[in-house]
Design an enzyme around this catalytic site. Structure first.
Site, PDB file in Angstrom:
ATOM      1  N   HIS A 201       0.805  -1.230   0.000  1.00 15.06           N
ATOM      2  CA  HIS A 201       0.000   0.000   0.000  1.00 15.06           C
ATOM      3  C   HIS A 201       0.831   1.271   0.000  1.00 15.06           C
ATOM      4  O   HIS A 201       0.280   2.371  -0.062  1.00 15.06           O
ATOM      5  CB  HIS A 201      -0.950   0.027   1.202  1.00 15.06           C
TER       6      HIS A 201
HETATM    7  C1  UD1 Z   1      -2.194   5.327   6.076  1.00 19.98           C
HETATM    8  C2  UD1 Z   1      -0.873   5.806   6.681  1.00 19.98           C
HETATM    9  C3  UD1 Z   1       0.178   4.718   6.535  1.00 19.98           C
HETATM   10  C4  UD1 Z   1      -0.321   3.391   7.082  1.00 19.98           C
HETATM   11  C5  UD1 Z   1      -1.626   3.031   6.382  1.00 19.98           C
HETATM   12  C6  UD1 Z   1      -2.210   1.731   6.858  1.00 19.98           C
HETATM   13  C7  UD1 Z   1      -0.426   8.226   6.576  1.00 19.98           C
HETATM   14  C8  UD1 Z   1       0.413   9.260   5.919  1.00 19.98           C
HETATM   15  N1  UD1 Z   1      -0.360   6.992   6.026  1.00 19.98           N
HETATM   16  O1  UD1 Z   1      -1.967   5.207   4.667  1.00 19.98           O
HETATM   17  O2  UD1 Z   1       1.329   5.093   7.247  1.00 19.98           O
HETATM   18  O3  UD1 Z   1       0.652   2.396   6.844  1.00 19.98           O
HETATM   19  O4  UD1 Z   1      -2.551   4.091   6.658  1.00 19.98           O
HETATM   20  O5  UD1 Z   1      -3.326   1.395   6.109  1.00 19.98           O
HETATM   21  O6  UD1 Z   1      -1.098   8.506   7.545  1.00 19.98           O
HETATM   22  N2  UD1 Z   1      -9.337   4.549   1.883  1.00 19.98           N
HETATM   23  C9  UD1 Z   1     -10.531   3.908   1.826  1.00 19.98           C
HETATM   24  N3  UD1 Z   1     -11.113   3.535   3.006  1.00 19.98           N
HETATM   25  C10 UD1 Z   1     -10.529   3.777   4.202  1.00 19.98           C
HETATM   26  C11 UD1 Z   1      -9.290   4.440   4.229  1.00 19.98           C
HETATM   27  C12 UD1 Z   1      -8.706   4.813   3.060  1.00 19.98           C
HETATM   28  O7  UD1 Z   1     -11.098   3.677   0.771  1.00 19.98           O
HETATM   29  O8  UD1 Z   1     -11.114   3.401   5.234  1.00 19.98           O
HETATM   30  C13 UD1 Z   1      -8.697   4.940   0.602  1.00 19.98           C
HETATM   31  C14 UD1 Z   1      -9.022   6.363   0.226  1.00 19.98           C
HETATM   32  O9  UD1 Z   1      -9.184   6.423  -1.145  1.00 19.98           O
HETATM   33  C15 UD1 Z   1      -7.782   7.126   0.581  1.00 19.98           C
HETATM   34  C16 UD1 Z   1      -6.692   6.082   0.404  1.00 19.98           C
HETATM   35  O10 UD1 Z   1      -7.301   4.837   0.727  1.00 19.98           O
HETATM   36  O11 UD1 Z   1      -7.603   8.248  -0.197  1.00 19.98           O
HETATM   37  C17 UD1 Z   1      -5.525   6.307   1.283  1.00 19.98           C
HETATM   38  O12 UD1 Z   1      -5.913   6.431   2.661  1.00 19.98           O
HETATM   39  P1  UD1 Z   1      -5.047   7.343   3.677  1.00 19.98           P
HETATM   40  O13 UD1 Z   1      -5.565   7.224   5.044  1.00 19.98           O
HETATM   41  O14 UD1 Z   1      -4.856   8.678   3.113  1.00 19.98           O
HETATM   42  O15 UD1 Z   1      -3.622   6.666   3.659  1.00 19.98           O
HETATM   43  P2  UD1 Z   1      -3.189   5.129   3.657  1.00 19.98           P
HETATM   44  O16 UD1 Z   1      -2.643   4.845   2.319  1.00 19.98           O
HETATM   45  O17 UD1 Z   1      -4.241   4.217   4.186  1.00 19.98           O
END
Ligand code: UD1
Length: 361
Positions: A201
């Protein structure tokens, strides 16, 4: 003692549970859990609260997704009034996610003490958003709870006073130790006896079409020798669809609940990942781990554990996988203080510090 725990993203939940449990056993401790809402899908959040036995959050800031600036700023704006209203003695933050750095910025300006659980880890790669979060958080936190000696050393080098640093061990391993017996009872869900468990991821691996394509091609190659089981993060799934890539023969699953994933990890022939926490869990479990990154903020998993950094070098992945399949995987040992009691050590420090500060006042 009035403690506020701030969590927001999946890897925070395994870390807060042991600290909450340890503090529950202490006298006169009031605890509040605040969820920033950074992760909001049920399978990225709610199911972890249920399985880890974390009480439902007292407040959910419901910030959701967005650019780093937007997500971090939104957490700050929504958190500030909550901290002002609840008047905590100490706010605890976990790991290196945006919710962590946003909280420490709010609290530092309000003059509220912050404890950082999992302090001192460094990849020395500032292109990783998490590295920026770690650097800022550790500069501003008042108590730094480190999982291993390299953490203490990094903080010392950055000029952080030794009196703020407490080496307590690894809280993530506390949750693992508690739930492993349950995880080992989970069924195989129709999976083959031998498999490679994959998670991916990191933005550096999944946000660029050509890079992600290359990694998927490597995994399709692995899949010829060993079935690939791939619970995909929502971000990765979106990117695969967006770039029109082929994950065809891989067993791509939705994100799994904690206990189910731990069960799969404990039985895996090998784990291939770019996660931080999974490098630690495989080291504890003695399962070979091939990390699809050039660096790690958890070097102890390489020096003492089962972790090997393969980067995005297909040849290196091939060589290391053949080693595993030939029964010649690197053997490791469990690092000191990764023993299931880190949460209790954090509770000890917090009680001691609160008594000391009350004596001064
Ligand atoms: C975040 C953390 C990362 C951690 C990871 C675990 C930061 C900078 N990054 O990254 O360190 O390893 O979590 O998962 O804080 N999304 C969904 N549903 C959700 C959450 C996210 O669909 O419940 C999708 C959304 O499109 C979002 C993307 O995933 O834009 C990324 O989510 P985000 O929380 O921004 O960062 P992660 O990549 O999950």
């Amino acid at each position: 003692m009035n403690i506020l725990h701030i969590v927001g993203a999946r890897p925070n939940f395994m870390k807060v549970a042991p600290v909450l449990n340890a503090l529950k056993e202490r006298e006169k401790v009031e605890q509040t859990v605040i969820h920033t809402g950074q992760h909001y899908d049920a399978n990225m959040s709610d199911v972890f609260f249920q399985q880890l036995g974390i009480p439902a959050p007292d407040v959910n800031l419901a910030v959701g997704s967005g650019s780093h600036a937007k997500q971090t700023a939104e957490i700050m704006v929504r958190l500030e009034p909550v901290v002002l209203e609840r008047q905590p003695d100490t706010v605890l933050v976990y790991g290196d996610v945006n919710s962590t750095v946003a909280t420490v910025l709010v609290c530092a300006k309000l003059g509220v003490r912050v404890g950082h659980v999992e302090a001192g880890l460094r990849s020395f790669d500032r292109t990783m958003p998490e590295e920026v979060n770690r650097l800022v958080t550790d500069q501003l936190a008042d108590f730094l709870f480190t999982p291993s000696e390299d953490g203490d050393e990094n903080l010392r080098r950055e000029g952080i006073g030794a009196e703020k640093v407490f080496r307590v061990g690894n809280v993530m391993i506390d949750s693992l130790v508690r739930l492993l017996p349950l995880a080992q009872k989970t069924g195989s869900n129709g999976l083959p006896g031998r498999y490679a468990l994959v998670t991916l991821h990191r933005p550096a691996n999944v946000d660029d079409g050509a890079t992600l394509k290359g990694i998927l091609e490597s995994l399709l190659e692995v899949n010829r020798d060993l079935a690939v089981v791939f619970p995909a993060h929502p971000r990765t799934r979106q990117r695969i669809a967006e770039f029109g890539l082929n994950a065809g023969q891989l067993r791509v699953l939705d994100p799994l609940p904690y206990v189910d994933f731990l069960g799969l990890q404990s039985r895996a022939t090998v784990v291939i990942t770019d996660s931080g926490g999974i490098q630690e869990e495989t080291t504890y479990l003695g399962v070979p781990c091939l990390t699809v990154r050039e660096n790690t903020e958890r070097p102890i998993t390489v020096s003492m554990g089962t972790n090997v950094l393969v980067g995005r070098d297909r040849e290196k992945l091939r060589t290391e996988l053949s080693r595993v399949l030939a029964g010649k995987a690197k053997k490791g040992v469990v690092p000191p203080l990764w023993d299931g009691h880190a949460g209790e050590r954090i509770a000890d420090v917090l009680v001691r510090q609160t008594v000391a500060s009350q004596a001064i006042n």
